[in-house]
Design a protein around this motif. Structure first.
Motif, PDB file in Angstrom:
ATOM      1  N   ARG A   1    -106.674-113.053 -68.043  1.00 40.43           N
ATOM      2  CA  ARG A   1    -105.585-112.293 -68.622  1.00 40.43           C
ATOM      3  C   ARG A   1    -104.356-112.174 -67.721  1.00 40.43           C
ATOM      4  O   ARG A   1    -103.234-112.372 -68.164  1.00 40.43           O
ATOM      5  N   PHE A   2    -104.601-111.860 -66.440  1.00 34.34           N
ATOM      6  CA  PHE A   2    -103.468-111.652 -65.528  1.00 34.34           C
ATOM      7  C   PHE A   2    -102.516-112.861 -65.497  1.00 34.34           C
ATOM      8  O   PHE A   2    -101.299-112.691 -65.648  1.00 34.34           O
ATOM      9  N   PRO A   3    -103.037-114.101 -65.322  1.00 32.10           N
ATOM     10  CA  PRO A   3    -102.105-115.239 -65.247  1.00 32.10           C
ATOM     11  C   PRO A   3    -101.261-115.404 -66.508  1.00 32.10           C
ATOM     12  O   PRO A   3    -100.078-115.690 -66.422  1.00 32.10           O
TER      13      PRO A   3
ATOM     14  N   ALA B   1     -97.280-115.175 -66.617  1.00 29.19           N
ATOM     15  CA  ALA B   1     -96.488-116.297 -67.139  1.00 29.19           C
ATOM     16  C   ALA B   1     -95.561-115.818 -68.247  1.00 29.19           C
ATOM     17  O   ALA B   1     -94.390-116.191 -68.320  1.00 29.19           O
ATOM     18  N   LYS B   2     -96.097-114.948 -69.084  1.00 36.39           N
ATOM     19  CA  LYS B   2     -95.319-114.483 -70.232  1.00 36.39           C
ATOM     20  C   LYS B   2     -94.139-113.601 -69.810  1.00 36.39           C
ATOM     21  O   LYS B   2     -93.069-113.662 -70.398  1.00 36.39           O
TER      22      LYS B   2
ATOM     23  N   MET C   1    -103.196-120.374 -59.183  1.00 41.02           N
ATOM     24  CA  MET C   1    -103.926-121.556 -59.659  1.00 41.02           C
ATOM     25  C   MET C   1    -103.401-121.989 -61.014  1.00 41.02           C
ATOM     26  O   MET C   1    -103.267-123.161 -61.312  1.00 41.02           O
ATOM     27  N   ILE C   2    -103.143-120.985 -61.865  1.00 42.35           N
ATOM     28  CA  ILE C   2    -102.955-121.285 -63.284  1.00 42.35           C
ATOM     29  C   ILE C   2    -101.496-121.466 -63.691  1.00 42.35           C
ATOM     30  O   ILE C   2    -101.163-122.380 -64.443  1.00 42.35           O
ATOM     31  N   VAL C   3    -100.603-120.600 -63.185  1.00 41.90           N
ATOM     32  CA  VAL C   3     -99.210-120.680 -63.664  1.00 41.90           C
ATOM     33  C   VAL C   3     -98.541-122.010 -63.271  1.00 41.90           C
ATOM     34  O   VAL C   3     -97.957-122.678 -64.132  1.00 41.90           O
TER      35      VAL C   3
ATOM     36  N   ALA D   1     -91.023-122.618 -71.450  1.00 36.74           N
ATOM     37  CA  ALA D   1     -92.131-123.133 -72.272  1.00 36.74           C
ATOM     38  C   ALA D   1     -93.426-122.413 -71.916  1.00 36.74           C
ATOM     39  O   ALA D   1     -94.212-122.037 -72.790  1.00 36.74           O
ATOM     40  N   VAL D   2     -93.628-122.186 -70.611  1.00 37.85           N
ATOM     41  CA  VAL D   2     -94.852-121.492 -70.193  1.00 37.85           C
ATOM     42  C   VAL D   2     -94.844-120.081 -70.784  1.00 37.85           C
ATOM     43  O   VAL D   2     -95.819-119.624 -71.375  1.00 37.85           O
ATOM     44  N   ALA D   3     -93.694-119.402 -70.645  1.00 34.29           N
ATOM     45  CA  ALA D   3     -93.618-118.021 -71.127  1.00 34.29           C
ATOM     46  C   ALA D   3     -93.894-117.941 -72.623  1.00 34.29           C
ATOM     47  O   ALA D   3     -94.605-117.047 -73.083  1.00 34.29           O
TER      48      ALA D   3
END
Ligand code: PFF
Length: 459
Positions: free
Chosen positions: A33-35, A39-40, A267-269, A281-283
């Motif tokens: 959830r955190f990543p 990102a959002k 790791m994820i963003v 795009a990520v957001a």
């Protein structure tokens, strides 16, 4: 570490308490959830807000719960009722939260187990098909149940081995392994072309992204991540020795949980950034599917290393999920044991039956019973359980707890308990937090989440 057999359990020392609390805190909330929230909500801006909230609001509530547990020597229900029968309901409400979370936590745990095994059995290509693999899996009428059960069996076996023989050993192995793997994956991800730009997006605050929704989401995440408002820290506090400092322990738990969330984002963003090409795009694509759909398609580009990275990544998420699910299950066992006044073995039997049945019912929401859309089109029974526990029940419990301590038993009762083992120079600020700031913030979360759910505004 604590033992719940026989007389009242106690931790063997401060570090045993910190490790157990960290093992409970670090879980799917950090990894999954955190990543996507970071990102959002514009990376660095979210990180900074979260950091401030953890070290003001989060640590204050952690301190309150652990001190209340240690003062009364009871888990949630007993802790509240020891001040009068009429307060028992707060403990009951708090105890209801892990009953709702555990079954659906094990469903997501099952997804993670399936992914870990698939990187070995099927290779990286099979998982990177843009979402078909994930959808086919969760909508299957047999396979999704099988993996949920495999995850549950792992949890039940470890809890069944007892607090010392099972839980303590599992934490001692899985927590350090998790950290090492997370550092490895974060460093490896950063070597991908374009990843550094993604890391900058994650780290650089863009204050134009700051919004009330960001703060509310960060607050909700913090509650869940620190395992607050569900009686768990009260129980853990009740196992603490009088000579161990509460203040330094809770600050360390906050640091640990924040550190792992930060690493998970690292790791994820950047990986999502590589896949999607820009922060915007990520957001706009950030959501629960980031981990199960986007990441496998990033890993597959790592060619020779794809299956290794995929496997190590999901194994570390599996460890995080297991240690949290173990702590949730242990909480349920102690609630049943105290409530029904039965042996630990019998309590575990009742908990197993409940978790398996409730898990199967919630899982059916993705397949046989997918026509049930409790919160509107496209929503599932799992969304309902998540909404009810995190967005409704937890803020209510937190509010009642703050009112109880701030206005009924009075902050001095807790401050005196903290001072048994350490100095507490921030007692004045803490009192203001518990009496005024925290209740207001919690009411804001509650109203905002419920309003957003029913479409008054979007979050
Ligand atoms: N804190 C865990 C997470 O972030 O995934 C969730 C959780 C675990 C909540 C254990 C409650 C608990 F007792």
């Amino acid at each position: 570490m604590a033992s719940t057999e026989g007389a009242r359990a106690s931790w063997s020392g401060k570090w045993a308490f910190i490790l157990a609390a960290a093992a409970s805190a670090v879980g799917l909330g950090n990894m999954w959830r955190f990543p996507y929230l970071a990102a959002k909500y514009g990376g660095g801006t979210f990180l900074l807000t979260y950091l401030v909230l953890v070290f003001t609001f989060g640590v204050s509530l952690l301190l309150l719960e652990t001190a209340l547990g240690r003062k009364t020597g009871q888990s949630a229900i007993g802790a509240f009722s020891s001040f009068g029968k009429k307060y028992t309901f707060i403990g009951v409400l708090a105890s209801a939260v892990p009953f709702i979370i555990t079954p659906y936590y094990c469903i997501i745990g099952g997804w993670v187990t399936k992914y870990t095994a698939s990187y070995v059995a099927a290779g990286a290509d099979a998982l990177a098909d843009g979402g078909g693999f994930f959808t086919n899996f969760i909508t299957s009428n047999v396979e999704s149940y099988v993996w949920m059960l495999i995850f549950m069996v792992l949890v039940f076996v470890i809890v069944g081995l007892g607090v010392k023989g099972g839980i303590e050993k599992a934490n001692l192995f899985m927590m350090p392994a998790l950290i090492v793997m997370a550092i490895f994956i974060a460093l490896y991800t950063l070597t991908m072309p374009g990843a550094v730009e993604g890391a900058l997006y994650y780290l650089t605050p863009d204050f134009s992204k700051f919004s009330p929704e960001l703060v509310i989401s960060a607050l909700g995440q913090m509650f869940y991540s620190l395992s607050l408002a569900m009686g768990i820290m009260i129980t853990y506090g009740s196992y603490m020795r009088k000579q161990d400092s509460l203040t330094s322990s809770v600050v360390r738990i906050g640091c640990f949980d924040l550190g792992v969330s930060f690493l998970a984002g690292l790791m994820i963003v950047p990986a999502a950034f590589v896949a999607m090409g820009s922060g915007e795009a990520v957001a706009s694509n950030a959501g629960p599917s980031l981990m199960f759909i986007t990441l496998p398609s990033v890993f597959v580009d790592m060619q020779g290393m794809a299956a290794v990275i995929g496997f190590v990544f999901f194994l570390l998420v599996l460890f995080a999920a297991l240690t949290s699910a173990i702590s949730l299950t242990e909480t349920l066992v102690s609630i049943v044991q105290d409530g029904v006044k039965c042996s630990r073995k019998k309590a575990l039997g009742i908990v197993v039956a409940f978790v398996v049945i409730a898990g199967a019912v919630i899982n059916a929401g993705y397949n046989v019973a997918s026509f049930i859309e409790p919160l509107g089109a496209g929503t599932s029974l799992l969304d309902l359980a998540d909404f009810f526990s995190n967005s409704v029940l937890m803020p209510i419990v937190a509010l009642l707890t703050c009112i109880f301590v701030g206005w009924i038993i009075k902050p001095k009762a807790i401050i005196d308990e903290v001072r048994v083992s350490s100095k507490f120079s921030a007692a004045g600020a803490w009192t203001v937090m518990i009496k005024y700031i925290a209740p207001v913030l919690v009411i804001v979360i509650l109203v905002a989440y419920v309003a957003a759910q029913f479409g008054f505004f979007s979050m």
